[in-house]
Write an enzyme that holds these catalytic residues in place. Structure first.
Site, PDB file in Angstrom:
ATOM      1  N   CYS A  96       0.719  -0.991   0.057  1.00 30.59           N
ATOM      2  CA  CYS A  96       0.109  -0.021  -0.009  1.00 30.59           C
ATOM      3  C   CYS A  96       0.863   1.088  -0.015  1.00 30.59           C
ATOM      4  O   CYS A  96       1.571   1.483   0.991  1.00 30.59           O
ATOM      5  CB  CYS A  96      -0.847  -0.043   1.222  1.00 30.59           C
ATOM      6  N   GLY A  97       0.792   2.119  -1.099  1.00 32.23           N
ATOM      7  CA  GLY A  97       1.764   3.206  -1.279  1.00 32.23           C
ATOM      8  C   GLY A  97       1.279   4.231  -0.379  1.00 32.23           C
ATOM      9  O   GLY A  97       2.338   4.742   0.613  1.00 32.23           O
ATOM     10  N   ASN A  98       0.052   4.599   0.022  1.00 31.81           N
ATOM     11  CA  ASN A  98      -0.256   5.624   0.809  1.00 31.81           C
ATOM     12  C   ASN A  98      -0.042   5.135   2.256  1.00 31.81           C
ATOM     13  O   ASN A  98       0.597   5.916   3.160  1.00 31.81           O
ATOM     14  CB  ASN A  98      -1.912   5.983   0.646  1.00 31.81           C
TER      15      ASN A  98
ATOM     16  N   GLU B  10     -10.678  -0.317  -5.119  1.00 30.86           N
ATOM     17  CA  GLU B  10      -9.668  -1.128  -4.177  1.00 30.86           C
ATOM     18  C   GLU B  10     -10.170  -2.576  -3.718  1.00 30.86           C
ATOM     19  O   GLU B  10     -11.215  -2.657  -3.153  1.00 30.86           O
ATOM     20  CB  GLU B  10      -9.278  -0.540  -3.125  1.00 30.86           C
ATOM     21  N   ARG B  11      -9.679  -3.530  -4.092  1.00 30.91           N
ATOM     22  CA  ARG B  11      -9.960  -5.097  -3.736  1.00 30.91           C
ATOM     23  C   ARG B  11      -9.473  -4.871  -2.296  1.00 30.91           C
ATOM     24  O   ARG B  11      -8.658  -4.151  -1.743  1.00 30.91           O
ATOM     25  CB  ARG B  11      -9.089  -6.034  -4.490  1.00 30.91           C
TER      26      ARG B  11
ATOM     27  N   CYS C 150      -5.430   5.812  -3.722  1.00 33.02           N
ATOM     28  CA  CYS C 150      -4.703   4.696  -3.798  1.00 33.02           C
ATOM     29  C   CYS C 150      -3.399   4.937  -4.318  1.00 33.02           C
ATOM     30  O   CYS C 150      -3.070   5.320  -5.305  1.00 33.02           O
ATOM     31  CB  CYS C 150      -5.409   3.555  -4.614  1.00 33.02           C
ATOM     32  N   GLY C 151      -2.184   4.823  -3.498  1.00 35.74           N
ATOM     33  CA  GLY C 151      -0.827   5.154  -3.800  1.00 35.74           C
ATOM     34  C   GLY C 151      -0.392   4.117  -4.830  1.00 35.74           C
ATOM     35  O   GLY C 151       0.341   4.730  -5.852  1.00 35.74           O
ATOM     36  N   THR C 152      -0.516   2.819  -4.844  1.00 33.79           N
ATOM     37  CA  THR C 152       0.134   1.998  -5.781  1.00 33.79           C
ATOM     38  C   THR C 152      -0.806   2.253  -7.145  1.00 33.79           C
ATOM     39  O   THR C 152      -0.210   2.034  -8.282  1.00 33.79           O
ATOM     40  CB  THR C 152      -0.061   0.519  -5.466  1.00 33.79           C
TER      41      THR C 152
END
Length: 256
Positions: free
Chosen positions: A71-73, A187-188, A197-199
């Protein structure tokens, strides 16, 4: 249990200082903690664990209580959390589910998080599929504000070709500026649209670069705020030195 709540462009997380290793909740309990009405409420839960060779280890659970992909965030939020806990570094090196990451707190308070390199990208029309630590499908659309993100995202996420774990789905609208895009993401694990969503925005920035054949940093507008992605590439097939840049903010803390 003492907990902390952080958010990065509206993507919110419960954080636990688990350097003692005392955390022992199961997936059902984690799901209840993340429930918007019956618990604290969050898109996910993270543990900051001690690690013998890294500054810390990031363990991430989706809102459904199951272990999640990168998770980027969340990576930016746990970096700010580490600083707030007194882990003072100029550059942080931590371990996540997709491998080691490096993060730096910039002078303006934003956090720059290095993501994994990306070199496996498939394209079909205006759809791109790639993994930026989590698997993503990126689709170019028009009139993003009125686009049925939940309905279309849920359908794509559950397509048989993506297997039982599914895929995250991003919808991208171009803007007048070639260096700026707007993104909404299903998002799943959350099984809903999130504010950011970061990624996902990282995947969208790479898709934008492939379409335009441009290497300039990309600014991404999400419902929760603005992010930036910069990277290096020589052939628009292999992307390295990918950095996700944006804010990470403590919201509150308490006891559950």
């Amino acid at each position: 249990m003492h907990f902390y709540k952080y958010q990065g462009t509206g993507n919110d997380f419960i954080l636990i200082d688990n350097r003692s290793g005392a955390f022992n909740l199961n997936s059902t309990q984690i799901e209840q903690l993340c429930h918007r009405r019956l618990g604290i409420g969050a898109d996910g839960l993270m543990l900051l664990n001690a690690h013998p060779t890294y500054d810390f280890e990031m363990i991430y659970f989706n809102a459904d209580g199951l272990p999640g992909s990168m998770c980027g965030n969340g990576g930016r939020c746990i970096t700010q959390f580490a600083l707030d806990l007194g882990i003072n570094k100029s550059t942080y090196n931590f371990l996540a589910v997709d491998g080691p990451h490096e993060a730096e707190i910039l002078t303006d308070g934003r956090i720059s998080l290095r993501m994994i390199d990306v070199d496996q990208i498939s394209a079909s029309g205006t759809d791109f599929i790639l993994n930026t630590g989590s698997p993503h499908l990126v689709r170019i659309v028009k009139q993003l504000d009125s686009f049925p993100v939940f309905e279309v995202g849920q359908t794509i996420r559950n397509e048989e070709r993506f297997g039982p774990r599914g895929i995250n789905v991003n919808f991208v609208e171009r803007t007048e500026s070639p260096e700026q895009i707007r993104v909404r993401t299903y998002e799943r694990g959350v099984e809903d649209e999130t504010l950011s969503c970061g990624t996902g925005v990282t995947a969208c920035a790479i898709a934008r670069a492939i379409i335009d054949q441009k290497t300039e940093p990309c600014t991404i507008e999400t419902k929760g705020g603005q992010l930036m992605v910069r990277f290096q590439t020589k052939d628009f097939v292999h992307f390295t030195h990918i950095h996700l840049i944006g804010p990470a903010t403590k919201v509150f803390e308490g006891n559950y």
